[in-house]
Design a protein around this motif. Structure first.
Motif, short mmCIF file in Angstrom:
data_model
loop_
_atom_site.label_atom_id
_atom_site.label_comp_id
_atom_site.label_asym_id
_atom_site.label_seq_id
_atom_site.Cartn_x
_atom_site.Cartn_y
_atom_site.Cartn_z
N GLY A 175 0.67 -1.12 -0.19
CA GLY A 175 0.08 -0.08 0.13
C GLY A 175 1.07 1.23 -0.08
O GLY A 175 2.08 1.34 -0.24
N HIS A 176 0.34 2.51 0.43
CA HIS A 176 1.14 3.64 0.42
C HIS A 176 0.42 4.45 1.35
O HIS A 176 -0.42 4.11 1.84
N VAL A 177 1.19 5.61 1.80
CA VAL A 177 0.97 6.77 2.60
C VAL A 177 0.46 7.89 2.00
O VAL A 177 0.79 8.16 0.67
N ASN A 178 -0.32 8.89 2.54
CA ASN A 178 -0.64 10.10 1.85
C ASN A 178 0.50 11.23 2.35
O ASN A 178 1.43 10.98 2.81
N SER A 179 0.09 12.52 1.92
CA SER A 179 1.21 13.56 2.05
C SER A 179 1.36 13.90 3.56
O SER A 179 2.52 14.08 3.93
N SER A 185 -3.74 2.74 2.29
CA SER A 185 -4.14 1.40 1.53
C SER A 185 -3.10 0.24 2.19
O SER A 185 -2.09 0.55 2.40
N GLY A 186 -3.48 -1.14 1.86
CA GLY A 186 -2.54 -1.88 1.87
C GLY A 186 -2.12 -2.15 3.77
O GLY A 186 -2.77 -1.85 4.52
N VAL A 187 -0.96 -2.86 3.79
CA VAL A 187 -0.43 -2.90 4.95
C VAL A 187 -0.10 -1.54 5.76
O VAL A 187 -0.59 -1.16 7.03
N GLU A 188 -0.07 -0.41 5.05
CA GLU A 188 0.31 0.89 5.48
C GLU A 188 -1.04 1.38 6.19
O GLU A 188 -0.79 2.13 7.14
N PRO A 283 3.96 6.68 -8.33
CA PRO A 283 2.83 6.35 -8.76
C PRO A 283 2.10 7.09 -9.85
O PRO A 283 1.52 6.70 -10.77
N SER A 284 2.54 8.27 -9.97
CA SER A 284 1.83 9.38 -10.58
C SER A 284 2.36 9.17 -12.26
O SER A 284 1.48 9.35 -13.09
N VAL A 293 -5.60 4.60 -12.14
CA VAL A 293 -4.41 4.30 -11.24
C VAL A 293 -4.98 3.69 -9.83
O VAL A 293 -4.41 2.88 -9.20
N GLN A 294 -6.34 3.98 -9.60
CA GLN A 294 -7.04 3.65 -8.37
C GLN A 294 -7.16 1.95 -8.45
O GLN A 294 -7.33 1.37 -7.54
N LYS A 295 -7.64 1.53 -9.68
CA LYS A 295 -7.80 0.28 -9.99
C LYS A 295 -6.47 -0.61 -9.78
O LYS A 295 -6.44 -1.61 -9.11
N LEU A 296 -5.25 -0.06 -10.19
CA LEU A 296 -4.06 -0.49 -9.94
C LEU A 296 -3.51 -0.53 -8.34
O LEU A 296 -2.75 -1.56 -7.99
#
Length: 593
Positions: A175-179, A185-188, A283-284, A293-296
């Motif tokens: 997953g990933h983190v926001n700003s 998402s994911g483990v994050e 990711p961008s 992108v959201q689907k991926l």
């Protein structure tokens, strides 16, 4: 005389009443100011007299089961604004906020208009704010240029940037983190609380000119860094799976490929990959289409439903064994069977002829399984499927899990039952199917799939201490151990004699099942012409499986779409690699105790 005394007394009472009224009014006003309005005035005073700078905790790492780093936080800088001091600085230096914004914009690669807006930040009550964040994750060269401006009120302090060691490696799981550095998402996301830690701060009092009071030491609350999350993932096995999935995607020009590898005894996920995937560090650049992108970002193994096709025949066969239904019968396949007004074809249009229970499994005979499903009846088959966990979430410790779709017995007719028996008209997730498949592999125990192994921290000498171990296994007995062994032996024949021979590995004794299912069109709800999901579920060694895996290739291009040709070879190569690795490293080192 008496009248004068009365007048004096009257005047005295009037004055006394006036004084008392005035005193009560003053007391009421003081009560209102000191008690009722105290919180508000205290907040205003604190905003005027104190300055607070938040210090973020360093986010914990994500590690594989052997403590290899998969995600970590790197040291960078953040730019905060003490807006009161900046306003005073601008006044003293005769500089406008637009001029300052232009200087900062050039260094930080930001729009000047956006910086001006931040400089003029206000509180909810409309008053000017005392502080604001200008930018996070600033590299050292830019931070040094900001410092060189020597503008009072601009605060440069340490910050962290999330970095993923291998780009798109395990991206849908991590997953990933926001700003703001929070998991989305994911483990994050699942373990955001453990990874985040506790922020600290610096608070100091200032005089009327916004200078720090000389007699007042700043109050410093040190941040508490986040814990490290150790996953069940083995980085080496994950690497095998990543490469295998990418190769299958390219070789078959497929829409997607999803692979999961597990330890069937304890529900640990050793590898999980979805292709195509995003580069977590950039990711961008994957797609300009936000929906794409959201689907991926989705973890297909957890969030996406698919019709399993013939791999579901393992469940139908297990139900027949448990109820001792149709296991000693003979089945005749002439290529098709008619249920009411519906004709159901076998994948082999010429038919398989006369077959036993074992034969319909190894040949993946649709007609044979239609007959078996009708002999079982909807109550037995659907009840057994429910017991194996279909139609409900597994409870895996990853976000966004789907529950799949399993028909209610009251809404199931003979045609529905016939198609269910060979895996159509039912929707599952990969983790849901694997939890049931693992029960066949481990002797009849359903175990919750999971991705977290331990929550840990390291001391100054880099010695690891375990704070929490995964314990939510949710174990329940769902199938007889002897029947499970019998079914595994039948599934071996799929690989040695039947439709799964392309998964065969000499000396490994693989038990498995192929599945080729039609794909439904999301718009029409009908099966799309020429679109298939090709899957292979396998376990090895069959006598006491150590590894289970599921390979799914979504919409392979061309006329060759059968799972025996598409997915089984991928499974074969993975079994070879994984068991060679286990032989070299030792079973305990790879799978744990």
């Amino acid at each position: 005389m008496t009248k004068k005394i009365f007048i004096k007394k009257y005047r005295f009472m009037v004055v006394l009443i006036f004084i008392c009224t005035l005193f009560i009014a003053l007391a009421g006003r003081l009560f209102y100011v000191m008690v009722v309005m105290s919180p508000k005035y205290k907040t205003i005073a604190d905003e005027q007299q104190k300055s607070e700078i938040q210090i973020n905790a360093k986010r914990g790492r994500i590690l594989d089961r052997n403590a290899n780093e998969l995600a970590m936080s790197m040291d960078v800088y953040r730019i905060d604004l003490d807006l009161k001091t900046i306003r005073q600085t601008l006044t003293n230096s005769a500089m406008t906020s637009d001029e300052l914004a232009n200087k900062l914009a050039i260094i930080l690669n930001m729009k000047a208009e956006g910086i001006t807006k931040i400089l003029n930040t206000t509180l909810p009550n409309g008053l000017p704010a005392s502080s604001a964040v200008l930018k996070r994750e600033v590299e050292k060269p830019e931070a040094d240029k900001i410092k060189a401006l020597k503008i009072r009120g601009i605060i440069v302090s340490p910050d962290t940037e999330r970095y993923y060691m291998n780009g798109n490696f395990l991206s849908n799981v991590l997953g990933h983190v926001n700003s703001d550095g929070k998991g989305v998402s994911g483990v994050e996301l699942s373990y955001n609380k453990e990874l985040s830690g506790v922020s600290g701060n610096i608070i100091y009092e200032k005089d009327v000119k916004n200078n720090q009071l000389p007699y007042e030491d700043p109050k410093y609350v040190q941040p508490v860094d986040g814990k490290d999350v150790v996953l069940t993932i083995d980085e080496i096995i994950q690497d095998y799976v990543e490469k295998a999935a990418q190769k299958a995607l390219e070789d078959n020009k497929a829409k997607a490929v999803n692979i999961i590898v597990m330890n069937p005894k304890n529900g640990e996920i050793l590898a999980m990959a979805s292709k195509p995937s995003l580069d977590l560090n950039n990711p961008s650049n994957i797609s300009s289409n936000s929906k794409e992108v959201q689907k991926l970002w989705k973890n297909a193994s957890v969030q996406d439903n698919f019709e399993p096709g013939s791999i579901f025949k393992v469940i139908t066969a297990a139900s027949a064994l448990e109820s001792n239904t149709g296991t000693n019968d003979t089945y005749i396949d002439n290529g098709s069977i008619k249920i009411g007004n519906t004709v159901i074809h076998c994948w082999n249009l010429d038919g398989h002829g006369k077959q036993s229970f074992v034969d319909i499994i190894k040949n993946s005979c649709n007609v044979g399984f239609v007959e078996l499903g009708l002999k079982l009846g909807k109550d037995k088959l659907i009840s057994f499927a429910q017991k194996m966990g279909f139609g409900e979430k597994t409870g895996i410790d990853l976000p966004g899990e789907s529950s799949g779709v399993l028909r209610n017995t009251n809404k199931t007719n003979d045609v529905d039952l016939a198609t269910l028996a060979f895996g159509q008209g039912v929707a599952v997730t990969q983790v849901q199917y694997m939890a049931a498949f693992n029960a066949v592999a481990n002797g009849g125990t359903w175990v919750k799939p999971h991705i977290m192994k331990d929550i840990v921290h390291f001391d100054d000498n880099n010695i690891m201490s375990i704070d929490k171990q995964y314990s939510d296994y949710g174990k329940r007995n769902v199938f007889d151990a002897n029947l499970a062994l019998n079914l595994r032996q039948d599934l071996v024949k799929v690989v040695t004699e039947g439709v799964g021979q392309n998964a065969f590995v000499e000396g490994l004794d693989i038990a498995g099942k192929t599945g080729t299912a039609q794909v439904a069109d999301a718009e029409t709800g009908k099966y799309a012409a020429g679109k298939y999901m090709s899957s292979f579920a396998g376990m090895a060694p069959a006598a006491e499986p150590k590894i289970t895996l599921l390979v799914s290739v979504d919409e392979p291009e061309g006329s060759n779409y059968y799972a025996g040709e598409i997915s089984a070879p991928v499974a074969r190569d993975l079994f070879k690699q994984i068991f060679n690795y286990i032989a070299i490293k030792g079973e305990e080192n790879v799978l744990g105790k």
